[in-house]
Design a protein around this motif. Structure first.
Motif, short mmCIF file in Angstrom:
data_model
loop_
_atom_site.label_atom_id
_atom_site.label_comp_id
_atom_site.label_asym_id
_atom_site.label_seq_id
_atom_site.Cartn_x
_atom_site.Cartn_y
_atom_site.Cartn_z
N TYR A 59 32.66 29.71 23.95
CA TYR A 59 32.23 28.32 24.08
C TYR A 59 32.85 27.65 25.30
O TYR A 59 32.21 26.83 25.98
CB TYR A 59 32.59 27.54 22.82
N LYS A 60 34.10 27.98 25.58
CA LYS A 60 34.74 27.41 26.77
C LYS A 60 34.04 27.90 28.04
O LYS A 60 33.94 27.16 29.03
CB LYS A 60 36.22 27.78 26.80
N ARG A 61 33.58 29.14 28.03
CA ARG A 61 32.79 29.64 29.16
C ARG A 61 31.51 28.83 29.33
O ARG A 61 31.12 28.47 30.45
CB ARG A 61 32.44 31.12 28.96
N LEU A 62 30.85 28.53 28.22
CA LEU A 62 29.64 27.72 28.29
C LEU A 62 29.94 26.33 28.82
O LEU A 62 29.16 25.76 29.60
CB LEU A 62 29.00 27.63 26.91
N MET A 63 31.05 25.75 28.39
CA MET A 63 31.43 24.42 28.86
C MET A 63 31.62 24.42 30.37
O MET A 63 31.14 23.52 31.07
CB MET A 63 32.71 23.97 28.17
N SER A 64 32.30 25.44 30.90
CA SER A 64 32.52 25.52 32.35
C SER A 64 31.21 25.67 33.09
O SER A 64 30.98 25.03 34.13
CB SER A 64 33.46 26.67 32.68
N LEU A 65 30.30 26.51 32.59
CA LEU A 65 28.99 26.65 33.22
C LEU A 65 28.23 25.34 33.18
O LEU A 65 27.59 24.95 34.16
CB LEU A 65 28.18 27.75 32.52
N GLY A 66 28.32 24.64 32.05
CA GLY A 66 27.61 23.37 31.92
C GLY A 66 28.01 22.35 32.98
O GLY A 66 27.20 21.52 33.40
N LYS A 67 29.24 22.41 33.43
CA LYS A 67 29.69 21.46 34.45
C LYS A 67 28.92 21.65 35.75
O LYS A 67 28.73 20.70 36.52
CB LYS A 67 31.19 21.61 34.68
N ALA A 68 28.50 22.89 36.04
CA ALA A 68 27.73 23.15 37.25
C ALA A 68 26.33 22.57 37.16
O ALA A 68 25.67 22.38 38.18
CB ALA A 68 27.67 24.65 37.51
N TYR A 69 25.86 22.28 35.95
CA TYR A 69 24.51 21.75 35.74
C TYR A 69 24.49 20.35 35.16
O TYR A 69 23.44 19.85 34.77
CB TYR A 69 23.74 22.71 34.82
N GLY A 70 25.63 19.72 35.08
CA GLY A 70 25.68 18.35 34.59
C GLY A 70 25.44 18.22 33.10
O GLY A 70 25.02 17.16 32.64
N VAL A 71 25.70 19.28 32.33
CA VAL A 71 25.53 19.23 30.88
C VAL A 71 26.86 18.80 30.26
O VAL A 71 27.85 19.53 30.35
CB VAL A 71 25.08 20.58 30.31
N GLU A 72 26.87 17.65 29.64
CA GLU A 72 28.10 17.15 29.02
C GLU A 72 28.43 17.96 27.77
O GLU A 72 27.58 18.19 26.91
CB GLU A 72 27.93 15.68 28.64
N SER A 73 29.68 18.41 27.68
CA SER A 73 30.12 19.12 26.48
C SER A 73 31.62 18.95 26.35
O SER A 73 32.32 18.67 27.33
CB SER A 73 29.76 20.61 26.55
N HIS A 74 32.11 19.10 25.12
CA HIS A 74 33.52 18.88 24.83
C HIS A 74 34.00 19.92 23.83
O HIS A 74 33.33 20.16 22.82
CB HIS A 74 33.75 17.48 24.24
N VAL A 75 35.13 20.54 24.10
CA VAL A 75 35.78 21.40 23.12
C VAL A 75 36.63 20.51 22.22
O VAL A 75 37.49 19.77 22.70
CB VAL A 75 36.65 22.48 23.79
N LEU A 76 36.36 20.56 20.91
CA LEU A 76 37.04 19.70 19.95
C LEU A 76 38.00 20.51 19.10
O LEU A 76 37.74 21.67 18.78
CB LEU A 76 36.02 19.01 19.04
#
Length: 918
Positions: A165-182
């Motif tokens: 999931y943290k990998r997905l979060m980092s990729l999302g930053k390149a595409y402007g997808v907001e996500s948060h590890v809770l």
């Protein structure tokens, strides 16, 4: 109403029933504990279907006599494709639906949309779907599609899942997808009804949501018809008429229905579960299988309103918000195959097999304990289509020009529909999609696989069963193995080879020093009364590498790499595609096909690219010029005119074959493309000792003067005729030996015998990955794709732009060069010993400017290397000065690591080693 916990108890105590038992279709569930109406947002569609069959009433409007495009199937993909064709200005596009819109599988889909997946292309496709359903359609039509933005929550019950999931979060930053590890506590605050006692954490994506299938498809067709498209319901297709042109090429001519024929040059098969049947009408093989997929809808749950949708991957369960209730579904290891797909099945459901479904209940109750006492309002069990590699089937079929596929979406047709519909429309109108869609292109499958029912069934089962599995970098399938093996397969098994699988081919991954690890027949993970393998060495070695850290066999790969750099390594590359392009127009064809000048004297070999009309790279390969010969041999066909020998990566060989064939047909070049991939083996000996080793085996002088780099000769190896090509894919002195199949084992054994005193080692593709990235060599479909130009990828030297010779993609490259590059592939090294695998975010001066396409560890320089395309956030060209002036970091799983940027490979930048200068 029955509760979920009671359903579980009933399933445990009820008589055993075979999970592969075929269950008949029906319109409504009738088991105890369910209602006779489905509590779903698209209930109206179901009720309308309960009357007289609409098909019996005839088509909803008269059929046109001609159409530019006919789309077959009125589900998510059909409607999205029609809409995007209309937006591209295609007039005369017609959609034919045998019943009513959504009546096949779309109407009962859960309609979930998750923005983050472990693929950059899929993140882009999902973003487009979301934009269409949440914004564009309502703006165009004034109608609400039914989009609900309630967010998405991914559950991690172990560290590896949270790392994913943290990998997905980092990729999302390149595409402007907001996500948060809770944290578990933060998750509890967001979702009070959730049990968080066993959680490591969660990934929260606030802009995920839910689509309404009926509302979305209705709005899509409304927008499409407003632009001139036609939608004709109640019109089953009965046949595809095919013509053969003057050059023997099969092309679509017409679509036949019960109510008339439509002349058309283009058909799009969006028939979902029924796509294979439509394919058979045209002589096109569609590799998918139909399976039951189920969920249950609960009674009202107090406090569930406005909660995010949930994916608990480790429990293989999803929880979809449905007003004040939940839909609960999942993916099991023993799904039920729909063995005989009925053409009469519309708005239908199967009886839910509680014995199969019950495995999801315990996970759902554990995650949301209130479900234990919540009633089941209705059950939904319908068909879905699944493919051998869990990827959709798209693009033009290799067997029939003008016949396109848009099917096999593995339960993701709604969420991928917008992006894929747009790409499919571009494919039809412009000849290529805008994005790199190789992973979805039907041409990725070799014909031997689409003919292999066992392979399709096994691999499709595994793709279903592993739908929620962690996507680890070095995982391999267990299903459908040993479908295509090369001449050295058994020899390498005996030497401890751990094989990888690439589109049916078994290729060496690495060599296990502890013993053999043969791949066994597929055991279906013990399902369907199969006996699961015990003490399965190959499976155990795979499980050992289920990590995002350095894998336990890291040091084994290191020894293979350093063995190559220090002495020599032999690589079995027999799975490579090996083609001959010969005939009177072969030179004209090669001039047009290949970006580099390959029309050099016979005996020369050239590294080149093949491009599409947009300047994107369809392939990189080597092309060797041949001398004409009136007699055929195992190493060359007889031909007049010009001839070329092509060596292409085995995983993409079918894609290359199809691309070349399409160009030859479109330009009516008079030449032959001959596939000798199965007839020839190939080994490559690379390293400083390669010349000394091969000089004992080959009957020719291997000095620089006698055998220069990028040349080839027919020579004898241990008495066997072979084609030796001096090339390197790892940055070392070395030669490839292209060998007739029956000679492969004796030649390989002779090389190993000669190399024993020189320290020669066996090495696999894991070593190739490391060695090649260390040298800066590209891998197609990783750091070089169909939407990347050679200029962007640093491969301008492969393009004959200084000549006046036209070639496919030249105009696009010239425009790109004049305008300046908007992105550029660059190399990074990280000093800290940290593994990277791709998808990491690239930071420059505090801004995300791209993501890593490919990464590996370089054992010679003792650093992690990464390659990725970067952009200027201001929108300007990316010059060399822009690259060098930045301060960079790579974000891995939410943690940034300082990185150094390089415009040239940090290993042997002067290319001395490939010249034999050590």
């Amino acid at each position: 109403m029955a509760s979920l916990s009671r359903a579980l108890r009933v399933a445990v105590t009820c008589p055993q029933r075979s999970p592969v038992q075929a269950l008949g279709p029906r319109r409504l569930t009738s088991r105890a504990g369910t209602t006779t109406e489905k509590s779903v947002p698209y209930q109206r569609t179901l009720k309308e279907a309960q009357g007289t069959s609409a098909v019996a009433q005839g088509p909803s409007q008269p059929l046109p006599s001609t159409a530019n495009v006919v789309v077959i199937g009125g589900g998510s993909l059909g409607c999205q494709t029609l809409y995007h064709l209309a937006k591209l200005g295609v007039s005369g596009a017609v959609l034919l639906e045998r019943e009513r819109l959504t009546s096949g599988t779309t109407w009962h889909t859960a309609g979930l949309l998750w923005q983050l997946r472990p693929s950059d292309v899929e993140v882009e496709l999902l973003a487009h779907t979301r934009r269409v359903v949440s914004h564009d359609l309502e703006k165009e039509t004034g109608l609400h599609t039914g989009w609900i933005q309630n967010g998405g929550l991914f559950i991690a019950s172990n560290r590896q899942r949270l790392d994913e999931y943290k990998r997905l979060m980092s990729l999302g930053k390149a595409y402007g997808v907001e996500s948060h590890v809770l944290s578990p506590a933060e998750t509890k605050a967001l979702y009070p009804l959730m049990n968080v006692d066993d959680l490591y954490g969660t990934l929260y994506v606030p802009h995920d949501g839910t689509m309404d299938p009926a509302g979305t498809c209705t709005t899509l067709t409304r927008a499409a018809t407003a632009r001139g498209a036609q939608v004709i319901e109640n019109c089953p297709v009965t046949g595809i008429r095919v013509r053969t042109d003057d050059f023997g090429v099969r092309r679509v001519a017409a679509v036949e229905t019960e109510h008339g024929t439509i002349q058309t040059p283009c058909v799009v098969n969006c028939a979902g579960v029924w796509a294979a049947s439509v394919g058979r009408m045209a002589g096109v093989k569609v590799p998918l299988v139909a399976m039951h997929h189920a969920y249950v809808v609960t009674e009202r749950i107090e406090g569930i309103q406005n909660m995010p949708n949930v994916r608990d991957h480790d429990a293989s369960v999803y929880l979809r918000l449905q007003g004040d209730a939940l839909s609960v579904g999942g993916y099991e290891a023993n799904p039920i195959f729909w063995e005989e797909v009925s053409d009469k099945f519309a708005f239908g459901l199967f009886d839910l097999d509680w014995e199969v479904f019950s495995q999801h209940i315990e996970g759902a109750v554990n995650r949301v304990p209130v479900l234990e006492t919540t009633g089941v309002k209705s059950t939904v069990c319908g068909p879905e289509s699944f493919t051998p590699d869990h990827k959709p089937l798209m693009g033009e079929a290799p067997e029939l020009r003008g016949f396109f596929l848009g099917c096999g979406f593995n339960s993701a047709g709604m969420m991928l529909g917008g992006g894929c519909g747009q790409e499919l429309a571009h494919w039809i109108v412009h000849g290529r999609p805008e994005k790199d869609m190789y992973g979805y292109d039907i041409r990725r499958f070799h014909h031997s696989l689409t003919d292999d029912c066992r392979w399709i069934r096994e691999r499709s089962h595994e793709s279903y069963a592993k739908n929620y599995s962690v996507v680890f970098p070095h995982d391999e399938p267990l299903a459908g193995r040993n479908a295509r093996t090369d001449p050295l397969h058994e020899e390498l098994v005996a030497r401890g080879c751990v094989f990888q699988e690439r589109h049916g081919w078994e290729r060496p991954g690495w060599f296990n020093p502890s013993g053999t690890a043969p791949v066994l027949h597929y055991d279906y993970y013990g399902a369907y009364e199969n006996q699961a393998h015990e003490d399965y060495t190959y499976s155990r070695l795979l499980r050992d590498e289920y990590t995002f850290d350095f894998p336990p066999h890291h040091d084994v790969i290191k020894q293979e790499c350093l063995g190559c750099r220090g002495a020599a390594a032999v690589f079995d590359m027999s799975y490579f595609g090996k083609f001959y392009l010969v005939g009177v127009d072969a030179r004209k064809a090669s001039d047009w096909l290949f970006s580099a000048d390959v029309s050099r004297p016979p005996g020369s070999t050239v590294y080149t690219c093949m491009l599409n009309h947009r300047g994107g790279t369809e392939s990189d390969l080597t092309v060797s010029r041949l001398a004409p010969s009136p007699q055929a041999s195992p190493l060359a066909p007889a031909f007049e005119g010009d001839g070329y020998y092509l060596a292409v990566g085995g995983a993409v060989a079918q894609h290359n074959w199809s691309h070349i064939t399409t160009v030859l047909q479109d330009h009516k070049f008079r030449c032959q493309l001959i596939d000798s991939s199965e007839d020839l083996g190939m080994i490559s000996i690379q390293g400083p000792a390669s010349r000394a080793i091969l000089q004992e085996v080959l009957d020719t002088d291997l000095s620089n003067e006698a055998f220069p780099f990028s040349t080839h000769k027919l020579v004898r190896a241990a008495g066997h005729l072979v084609r030796a090509i001096r090339l390197s894919f790892v940055g070392e002195l070395g030669w490839e030996l292209h060998i007739p199949r029956l000679s492969c084992v004796p030649v390989y054994q002779a090389v190993m015998t000669a190399g024993a005193k020189h320290g020669l080692v066996n090495a696999g593709y894991r070593a190739i990955d490391s060695l090649s990235i260390e040298k800066g060599y590209r891998h197609w479909h990783a750091d070089l794709r169909a939407d990347d130009s050679p200029l962007e990828a640093g491969l301008a030297f492969t393009c004959k732009l200084k000549s006046t010779t036209p070639f496919l993609g030249r105009e696009a490259l010239e425009k790109q060069r004049a305008a300046g590059l908007q992105r550029r592939l660059v190399c990074f090294t990280v000093d800290e010993k940290v593994p990277m695998f791709g998808l990491e975010a690239i930071w420059r001066n505090g801004h995300v400017v791209g993501h890593v396409r490919r990464a590996d560890f370089g054992f010679t320089i003792d650093k992690t290397l990464a390659y990725g395309y970067i952009r200027d956030p201001s929108g300007g060209p990316v010059s060399a000065d822009f690259v060098k002036s930045g301060d960079y970091a790579l974000e891995r799983m939410g943690v940034t690591y300082p990185a150094r940027v390089h415009l040239k490979s940090p290993f042997d930048p002067d290319n001395k080693r490939v010249k034999g200068i050590y």
